[in-house]
Motif scaffolding. Sequence first.
Motif, PDB file in Angstrom:
ATOM      1  N   GLN A  11       0.858  -1.080  -0.024  1.00  0.00           N
ATOM      2  CA  GLN A  11       0.099  -0.115  -0.023  1.00  0.00           C
ATOM      3  C   GLN A  11       0.833   1.362  -0.083  1.00  0.00           C
ATOM      4  OE1 GLN A  11      -2.447   0.297   3.312  1.00  0.00           O
ATOM      5  NE2 GLN A  11      -3.577   2.146   2.853  1.00  0.00           N
ATOM      6  N   VAL A  12       0.670   2.186  -0.910  1.00  0.00           N
ATOM      7  CA  VAL A  12       1.625   3.287  -1.223  1.00  0.00           C
ATOM      8  C   VAL A  12       0.854   4.489   0.118  1.00  0.00           C
ATOM      9  CG1 VAL A  12       1.972   5.347  -2.540  1.00  0.00           C
ATOM     10  CG2 VAL A  12       1.982   2.953  -3.513  1.00  0.00           C
ATOM     11  N   GLN A  13       1.636   4.940   1.037  1.00  0.00           N
ATOM     12  CA  GLN A  13       1.471   5.958   1.794  1.00  0.00           C
ATOM     13  C   GLN A  13       2.369   6.548   2.403  1.00  0.00           C
ATOM     14  OE1 GLN A  13      -1.043   4.369   5.017  1.00  0.00           O
ATOM     15  NE2 GLN A  13       0.567   2.768   5.921  1.00  0.00           N
ATOM     16  N   LEU A  14       2.029   7.680   2.921  1.00  0.00           N
ATOM     17  CA  LEU A  14       3.032   8.582   3.713  1.00  0.00           C
ATOM     18  C   LEU A  14       2.326   8.914   5.169  1.00  0.00           C
ATOM     19  CD1 LEU A  14       3.614  11.121   0.660  1.00  0.00           C
ATOM     20  CD2 LEU A  14       5.389   9.370   1.597  1.00  0.00           C
ATOM     21  N   VAL A  15       3.061   8.620   6.319  1.00  0.00           N
ATOM     22  CA  VAL A  15       2.508   9.035   7.473  1.00  0.00           C
ATOM     23  C   VAL A  15       3.632   9.766   8.114  1.00  0.00           C
ATOM     24  CG1 VAL A  15       1.890   8.036   9.537  1.00  0.00           C
ATOM     25  CG2 VAL A  15       1.401   6.549   7.533  1.00  0.00           C
ATOM     26  N   ALA A  46       6.973   8.590   7.237  1.00  0.00           N
ATOM     27  CA  ALA A  46       7.309   7.186   7.140  1.00  0.00           C
ATOM     28  C   ALA A  46       6.578   6.912   5.877  1.00  0.00           C
ATOM     29  CB  ALA A  46       6.844   6.305   8.181  1.00  0.00           C
ATOM     30  N   ALA A  47       7.348   6.235   4.757  1.00  0.00           N
ATOM     31  CA  ALA A  47       6.628   5.995   3.261  1.00  0.00           C
ATOM     32  C   ALA A  47       6.799   4.530   3.359  1.00  0.00           C
ATOM     33  CB  ALA A  47       7.531   6.486   2.385  1.00  0.00           C
ATOM     34  N   SER A  48       5.815   4.227   2.456  1.00  0.00           N
ATOM     35  CA  SER A  48       5.554   2.764   2.113  1.00  0.00           C
ATOM     36  C   SER A  48       5.035   2.746   0.590  1.00  0.00           C
ATOM     37  CB  SER A  48       4.853   2.135   3.136  1.00  0.00           C
ATOM     38  OG  SER A  48       3.544   2.573   3.287  1.00  0.00           O
ATOM     39  N   GLY A  49       5.315   1.317   0.118  1.00  0.00           N
ATOM     40  CA  GLY A  49       4.629   1.012  -1.091  1.00  0.00           C
ATOM     41  C   GLY A  49       5.381   1.482  -2.472  1.00  0.00           C
ATOM     42  N   PHE A  50       6.752   2.236  -2.303  1.00  0.00           N
ATOM     43  CA  PHE A  50       7.251   2.335  -3.435  1.00  0.00           C
ATOM     44  C   PHE A  50       8.911   2.538  -3.175  1.00  0.00           C
ATOM     45  CE2 PHE A  50       8.367   7.069  -2.206  1.00  0.00           C
ATOM     46  CZ  PHE A  50       7.593   7.097  -1.371  1.00  0.00           C
ATOM     47  N   THR A  51       9.798   2.638  -4.239  1.00  0.00           N
ATOM     48  CA  THR A  51      11.065   2.590  -4.105  1.00  0.00           C
ATOM     49  C   THR A  51      11.555   3.877  -3.571  1.00  0.00           C
ATOM     50  OG1 THR A  51      11.167   1.168  -6.079  1.00  0.00           O
ATOM     51  CG2 THR A  51      13.237   1.997  -4.999  1.00  0.00           C
ATOM     52  N   GLN A  75       3.299  13.118  -7.301  1.00  0.00           N
ATOM     53  CA  GLN A  75       2.838  13.397  -6.147  1.00  0.00           C
ATOM     54  C   GLN A  75       1.857  12.116  -5.621  1.00  0.00           C
ATOM     55  OE1 GLN A  75       1.557  17.236  -5.194  1.00  0.00           O
ATOM     56  NE2 GLN A  75       3.517  17.982  -4.400  1.00  0.00           N
ATOM     57  N   LEU A  76       1.813  11.559  -4.473  1.00  0.00           N
ATOM     58  CA  LEU A  76       1.250  10.458  -3.834  1.00  0.00           C
ATOM     59  C   LEU A  76      -0.203  11.359  -3.095  1.00  0.00           C
ATOM     60  CD1 LEU A  76       3.640   8.301  -2.267  1.00  0.00           C
ATOM     61  CD2 LEU A  76       2.537   7.947  -4.501  1.00  0.00           C
ATOM     62  N   SER A  77      -1.220  10.701  -2.872  1.00  0.00           N
ATOM     63  CA  SER A  77      -2.148  11.281  -1.831  1.00  0.00           C
ATOM     64  C   SER A  77      -1.848  11.845  -0.652  1.00  0.00           C
ATOM     65  CB  SER A  77      -3.232  10.193  -1.795  1.00  0.00           C
ATOM     66  OG  SER A  77      -3.941   9.692  -2.923  1.00  0.00           O
ATOM     67  N   TRP A  78      -1.834  12.840  -0.288  1.00  0.00           N
ATOM     68  CA  TRP A  78      -1.674  13.556   0.845  1.00  0.00           C
ATOM     69  C   TRP A  78      -2.182  12.820   2.172  1.00  0.00           C
ATOM     70  CZ3 TRP A  78       1.876  17.314   0.367  1.00  0.00           C
ATOM     71  CH2 TRP A  78       1.939  18.199  -0.793  1.00  0.00           C
ATOM     72  N   ALA A  99      17.192   3.332   4.635  1.00  0.00           N
ATOM     73  CA  ALA A  99      17.112   2.108   5.129  1.00  0.00           C
ATOM     74  C   ALA A  99      15.571   1.913   5.816  1.00  0.00           C
ATOM     75  CB  ALA A  99      18.133   1.693   6.045  1.00  0.00           C
ATOM     76  N   LYS A 100      15.234   3.080   6.510  1.00  0.00           N
ATOM     77  CA  LYS A 100      14.049   3.086   7.156  1.00  0.00           C
ATOM     78  C   LYS A 100      12.887   3.658   6.291  1.00  0.00           C
ATOM     79  CE  LYS A 100      16.306   3.270  11.685  1.00  0.00           C
ATOM     80  NZ  LYS A 100      16.372   4.083  12.859  1.00  0.00           N
ATOM     81  N   ASN A 101      13.081   3.950   5.034  1.00  0.00           N
ATOM     82  CA  ASN A 101      11.912   4.888   4.457  1.00  0.00           C
ATOM     83  C   ASN A 101      11.366   5.853   4.854  1.00  0.00           C
ATOM     84  OD1 ASN A 101      12.562   2.784   2.399  1.00  0.00           O
ATOM     85  ND2 ASN A 101      10.644   1.684   2.448  1.00  0.00           N
ATOM     86  N   THR A 102      12.378   6.695   5.471  1.00  0.00           N
ATOM     87  CA  THR A 102      11.771   7.831   6.454  1.00  0.00           C
ATOM     88  C   THR A 102      12.511   8.953   5.955  1.00  0.00           C
ATOM     89  OG1 THR A 102      11.224   6.251   8.363  1.00  0.00           O
ATOM     90  CG2 THR A 102      11.217   8.650   8.783  1.00  0.00           C
ATOM     91  N   VAL A 103      11.819  10.246   6.029  1.00  0.00           N
ATOM     92  CA  VAL A 103      12.307  11.503   6.017  1.00  0.00           C
ATOM     93  C   VAL A 103      12.140  12.402   7.119  1.00  0.00           C
ATOM     94  CG1 VAL A 103      10.295  12.240   4.499  1.00  0.00           C
ATOM     95  CG2 VAL A 103      12.694  13.771   4.359  1.00  0.00           C
TER      96      VAL A 103
END
Length: 116
Positions: A1-5, A23-28, A103-106, A75-79
């Motif tokens: 699932q592509v998301q940003l938290v 925290a990002a997920s679902g994409f490279t 851009q992804l959904s906000w 490594a943690k998919n985090t900005v």
Amino acid sequence: QVQLVESGGGLVQPGGSLRLSCAASGFTFSTYIMNWYRQAPGKEREFVASISGSGNGRSYADSVKGRFTISRDNAKNTVYLQMNSLSPDDTAVYYCNRNPGVQLSWGQGTQVTVSS
């Protein structure tokens, strides 16, 4: 699932500091420039900071230059956004996202309130 938290917001006094995380997920994650944006009450969403996929390139809005630092951990998919010397003008909901055009959904954002 592509998301940003986004997380890490809160109430802080003027001059204080906060560290936001996204925290990002679902994409490279490492292949995308990542940005922080913010939206204050009654205002349009504005750009805050940007970081390249490798983390070697950074840019900032003039209003936060010298006070905010963007970083990432691929490594943690985090900005992250380290915010120092906060002022009431920094009060806003803060969001992360990729560049315009990809851009992804906000996400829900994280509220930062700077007040004494």
